[in-house]
Design a protein around this motif. Structure first.
Motif, PDB file in Angstrom:
ATOM      1  N   MET A 187      41.842  39.883  37.613  1.00 40.56           N
ATOM      2  CA  MET A 187      41.860  40.890  38.670  1.00 40.56           C
ATOM      3  C   MET A 187      42.194  40.285  40.043  1.00 40.56           C
ATOM      4  O   MET A 187      42.942  40.871  40.826  1.00 40.56           O
ATOM      5  N   GLU A 196      45.868  39.521  40.247  1.00 39.07           N
ATOM      6  CA  GLU A 196      46.660  40.740  40.306  1.00 39.07           C
ATOM      7  C   GLU A 196      46.579  41.381  41.692  1.00 39.07           C
ATOM      8  O   GLU A 196      47.585  41.860  42.222  1.00 39.07           O
ATOM      9  N   TYR A 197      45.383  41.388  42.279  1.00 40.79           N
ATOM     10  CA  TYR A 197      45.255  41.967  43.618  1.00 40.79           C
ATOM     11  C   TYR A 197      46.071  41.165  44.632  1.00 40.79           C
ATOM     12  O   TYR A 197      46.738  41.735  45.503  1.00 40.79           O
ATOM     13  N   ARG A 201      49.687  42.078  44.198  1.00 39.37           N
ATOM     14  CA  ARG A 201      49.998  43.382  44.777  1.00 39.37           C
ATOM     15  C   ARG A 201      50.027  43.300  46.309  1.00 39.37           C
ATOM     16  O   ARG A 201      50.821  43.981  46.956  1.00 39.37           O
ATOM     17  N   LEU A 223      44.456  48.465  41.472  1.00 43.89           N
ATOM     18  CA  LEU A 223      44.257  47.793  40.194  1.00 43.89           C
ATOM     19  C   LEU A 223      43.703  48.718  39.119  1.00 43.89           C
ATOM     20  O   LEU A 223      42.841  49.561  39.390  1.00 43.89           O
ATOM     21  N   THR A 224      44.185  48.523  37.901  1.00 38.99           N
ATOM     22  CA  THR A 224      43.674  49.253  36.742  1.00 38.99           C
ATOM     23  C   THR A 224      42.883  48.286  35.873  1.00 38.99           C
ATOM     24  O   THR A 224      43.412  47.268  35.418  1.00 38.99           O
ATOM     25  N   VAL A 225      41.622  48.601  35.661  1.00 38.12           N
ATOM     26  CA  VAL A 225      40.740  47.774  34.834  1.00 38.12           C
ATOM     27  C   VAL A 225      40.758  48.310  33.407  1.00 38.12           C
ATOM     28  O   VAL A 225      40.559  49.524  33.209  1.00 38.12           O
ATOM     29  N   PRO A 252      41.478  53.786  39.033  1.00 43.68           N
ATOM     30  CA  PRO A 252      41.855  52.504  39.653  1.00 43.68           C
ATOM     31  C   PRO A 252      40.865  52.085  40.731  1.00 43.68           C
ATOM     32  O   PRO A 252      40.142  52.910  41.287  1.00 43.68           O
TER      33      PRO A 252
END
Length: 275
Positions: A3, A6-7, A10, A182-184, A190
């Protein structure tokens, strides 16, 4: 990808979006520097969490006088979440028609002023009316929105107009629709918004461009600076000077506001050096 990675990835996309707006950022800075050089103020407004961008601009380390932070506690103090001064009330109030006019009634606006109005959705009534009223007073308005989110949002205003309809210039935070990035796995909603990242970068880019323009014009700003950078004595001097300058600028917004009185028409009392 985890995560955190990914953040960060983005967020790099957000930075790329902001970099593509360099010319617009410089145009906003040009308008704002003209206001400050004229001895006036750049009005800053944001309701809800958009208040964060107002406070990021001024006052804090690395910032300087020339900005008028308009932060209404009824629209932005929602730390208690529920109960008195809770989030429900704040969200209700930011869509009450006429409130923007009551807020701006406190200031003697000038065409020399400029404004930055922040609203990620660009669809709530109070920030829209703020921008509309600024424009009606001949003030250039820069809107800071999340373009993708605003385009997919429905205006709370009866005529359907949005913040961008009352802006001379629009800046985009680069965040996605819904803000959260973000998609968990296993979670159908999200998390982790991105508009604050983009908004903070945008206002600091503007701030730096304005500082450069003021310096080039021979009016370098008095910047709030840390004692461990400039020394404790100079830090205190900078803070006191910057706050005093803010007061002097703000006084112009109050001096002849609204209904005239003998006080507003009174000439300044001569100082000892003028006697």
């Amino acid at each position: 990808m985890n995560m955190t990675a990914e953040y960060i990835e983005r967020s790099r996309g957000i930075l790329a979006t902001i970099e593509q707006q360099t010319e617009a950022i410089q145009l906003a800075a040009s308008w704002f520097s003209q206001t400050i050089l004229a001895g006036r103020m750049v009005h800053l407004f944001g309701s809800g969490h958009s208040r964060i961008m107002v406070e990021e601009m001024w006052p804090r380390y690395g910032s300087f006088a020339g900005f008028n932070p308009i932060v209404e506690l009824s629209l932005s103090f929602h730390n208690l979440v529920v109960g008195a001064n809770g989030q429900r009330q704040a969200m209700f109030l930011e869509n009450v028609p006429g409130l923007a006019g009551r807020i701006l009634r406190n200031y003697d606006l000038s065409t020399l002023d400029s404004a930055l109005v922040i609203s990620s959705s660009g669809s709530n009534v109070v920030p829209i009316e703020m921008a509309e009223l600024f424009q009606q007073n001949g003030i250039k308005v820069v809107a800071l929105i999340t373009k993708q989110h605003a385009e997919k949002s429905t205006s709370k205003r009866q005529d359907g107009k949005k913040l961008s309809d009352f802006a001379d210039l629009v800046l985009d935070t680069g965040a996605p629709v819904g803000d959260a990035m973000l998609t968990v796995p296993g979670l159908d909603t999200p998390v982790a918004p991105g508009s604050t990242v983009g908004g903070a970068v945008l206002v600091n880019c503007i701030k730096a461009e304005v500082a450069q323009l003021l310096t080039q014009a021979g009016r370098p700003p008095t910047v709030l600076s840390a004692g461990n950078v400039v020394g404790p004595e100079k830090a205190v001097s900078l803070f006191e000077s910057a706050y005093d300058e803010h007061a002097h600028r703000l006084a112009k917004l109050y001096q002849r506001v609204g209904v005239p009185s003998y006080v507003s028409e009174q000439q300044p009392t001569p100082g000892p050096e003028q006697l």
